[in-house]
Write a protein that holds these residues in place. Structure first.
Motif, PDB file in Angstrom:
ATOM      1  N   PRO A  18      63.070  51.114  91.389  1.00  0.00           N
ATOM      2  CA  PRO A  18      63.049  51.525  90.137  1.00  0.00           C
ATOM      3  C   PRO A  18      63.879  52.626  89.741  1.00  0.00           C
ATOM      4  O   PRO A  18      63.734  53.780  90.471  1.00  0.00           O
ATOM      5  CB  PRO A  18      61.690  51.683  89.768  1.00  0.00           C
ATOM      6  N   THR A  19      64.330  52.522  88.682  1.00  0.00           N
ATOM      7  CA  THR A  19      65.220  53.813  88.016  1.00  0.00           C
ATOM      8  C   THR A  19      64.629  54.242  87.001  1.00  0.00           C
ATOM      9  O   THR A  19      65.249  55.310  86.400  1.00  0.00           O
ATOM     10  CB  THR A  19      66.639  53.487  87.738  1.00  0.00           C
ATOM     11  N   VAL A  20      63.577  53.728  86.276  1.00  0.00           N
ATOM     12  CA  VAL A  20      63.137  54.336  85.013  1.00  0.00           C
ATOM     13  C   VAL A  20      61.849  54.975  85.062  1.00  0.00           C
ATOM     14  O   VAL A  20      61.511  54.692  86.197  1.00  0.00           O
ATOM     15  CB  VAL A  20      63.027  53.181  83.693  1.00  0.00           C
ATOM     16  N   SER A  21      61.431  55.541  84.274  1.00  0.00           N
ATOM     17  CA  SER A  21      59.946  56.365  84.291  1.00  0.00           C
ATOM     18  C   SER A  21      59.065  55.583  84.774  1.00  0.00           C
ATOM     19  O   SER A  21      58.904  54.448  84.232  1.00  0.00           O
ATOM     20  CB  SER A  21      59.865  57.097  83.085  1.00  0.00           C
ATOM     21  N   LEU A  31      56.380  49.320  90.945  1.00  0.00           N
ATOM     22  CA  LEU A  31      55.486  49.677  92.176  1.00  0.00           C
ATOM     23  C   LEU A  31      55.739  48.693  93.093  1.00  0.00           C
ATOM     24  O   LEU A  31      56.014  48.994  94.371  1.00  0.00           O
ATOM     25  CB  LEU A  31      54.073  50.001  91.766  1.00  0.00           C
ATOM     26  N   SER A  32      55.586  47.403  92.736  1.00  0.00           N
ATOM     27  CA  SER A  32      55.887  46.338  93.594  1.00  0.00           C
ATOM     28  C   SER A  32      57.097  46.217  94.314  1.00  0.00           C
ATOM     29  O   SER A  32      57.482  45.734  95.615  1.00  0.00           O
ATOM     30  CB  SER A  32      55.500  44.998  92.826  1.00  0.00           C
ATOM     31  N   GLN A  33      58.087  46.609  93.357  1.00  0.00           N
ATOM     32  CA  GLN A  33      59.584  46.577  93.990  1.00  0.00           C
ATOM     33  C   GLN A  33      59.708  47.658  94.998  1.00  0.00           C
ATOM     34  O   GLN A  33      60.334  47.614  96.132  1.00  0.00           O
ATOM     35  CB  GLN A  33      60.584  46.720  92.764  1.00  0.00           C
ATOM     36  N   ALA A  37      60.740  47.354  98.965  1.00  0.00           N
ATOM     37  CA  ALA A  37      61.886  48.279  99.506  1.00  0.00           C
ATOM     38  C   ALA A  37      61.293  48.912 100.618  1.00  0.00           C
ATOM     39  O   ALA A  37      62.117  49.073 101.586  1.00  0.00           O
ATOM     40  CB  ALA A  37      62.533  48.972  98.562  1.00  0.00           C
ATOM     41  N   LYS A  38      60.043  49.564 100.564  1.00  0.00           N
ATOM     42  CA  LYS A  38      59.534  50.384 101.764  1.00  0.00           C
ATOM     43  C   LYS A  38      59.310  49.409 102.895  1.00  0.00           C
ATOM     44  O   LYS A  38      59.468  49.886 104.099  1.00  0.00           O
ATOM     45  CB  LYS A  38      58.252  50.929 101.399  1.00  0.00           C
ATOM     46  N   ARG A 136      62.269  60.619 101.113  1.00  0.00           N
ATOM     47  CA  ARG A 136      63.534  61.361 100.663  1.00  0.00           C
ATOM     48  C   ARG A 136      64.411  60.719  99.850  1.00  0.00           C
ATOM     49  O   ARG A 136      65.172  60.966  98.884  1.00  0.00           O
ATOM     50  CB  ARG A 136      64.014  62.114 101.881  1.00  0.00           C
ATOM     51  N   GLU A 137      64.905  59.366 100.224  1.00  0.00           N
ATOM     52  CA  GLU A 137      65.575  58.641  99.796  1.00  0.00           C
ATOM     53  C   GLU A 137      65.255  58.181  98.211  1.00  0.00           C
ATOM     54  O   GLU A 137      66.136  58.331  97.342  1.00  0.00           O
ATOM     55  CB  GLU A 137      66.043  57.254 100.602  1.00  0.00           C
ATOM     56  N   VAL A 138      64.146  57.776  98.027  1.00  0.00           N
ATOM     57  CA  VAL A 138      63.615  57.424  96.635  1.00  0.00           C
ATOM     58  C   VAL A 138      63.526  58.598  95.800  1.00  0.00           C
ATOM     59  O   VAL A 138      64.204  58.603  94.610  1.00  0.00           O
ATOM     60  CB  VAL A 138      62.207  56.822  96.750  1.00  0.00           C
TER      61      VAL A 138
END
Length: 159
Positions: A18-21, A31-33, A37-38, A136-138
């Motif tokens: 996610p890229t938005v707030s 959060l599911s995405q 990803a994790k 760190r990446e997120v």
């Protein structure tokens, strides 16, 4: 070729972060995405087999839930401004915070032992590294999308 496909999958999954707030609508979807990803990131980094993954993820998810709850309780203790509390309340909050941190260490030790029963010690070591790297990446991606932030100007002058 298999490593290349894994890398492409990993890039695609991380691109979906996610890229938005998180405060906006659809928070649970993002959060599911992020969680998906994790899972993909850690699975790749520690090279889980399908059999390992089936046994590992329920245990890891239980660990994550318990750790998240301890951290939530610790954050709640930090919300209250010390100036609004009595000395005894401050002491009680600090004591509770230390107890929660001890519980977190105990939780980590317990799950370290559980993880060793499911994974090789090398994979366990890579797990902890992969968790830090993913976080760190997120954080980096979120910061990059928000744009550069300027540091507050200092009121101090050197003469």
């Amino acid at each position: 070729m298999k490593d290349f496909l894994r890398s492409v999958l990993l890039v695609l999954v991380l691109a979906a972060v996610p890229t938005v707030s998180f405060a906006q609508a659809g928070r649970s979807d993002r959060l599911s995405q992020l969680e998906n990803a994790k899972i993909a990131y850690i699975t790749d980094k520690i090279a889980l087999t399908q059999d390992q993954a089936q046994k590992f993820w329920p245990v890891y998810n239980d660990f994550s839930d318990k750790r998240r709850e301890l951290n939530r309780r610790l954050r709640q203790l930090r919300i209250t401004a010390p100036d609004a509390l009595t000395d005894q309340q401050i002491k009680d909050n600090l004591t509770q915070a230390m107890d929660l941190r001890e519980q977190e260490v105990k939780l980590e030790k317990d799950y370290f032992n559980k993880f060793q029963k499911l994974l090789s010690i090398r994979q366990v070591g890579k797990l902890y590294s992969a968790e830090r790297d993913f976080t760190r990446e997120v954080i980096k991606r979120v910061a990059d999308r928000r744009g550069p932030r300027t540091a507050p100007s200092s009121t101090r002058t050197d003469e």
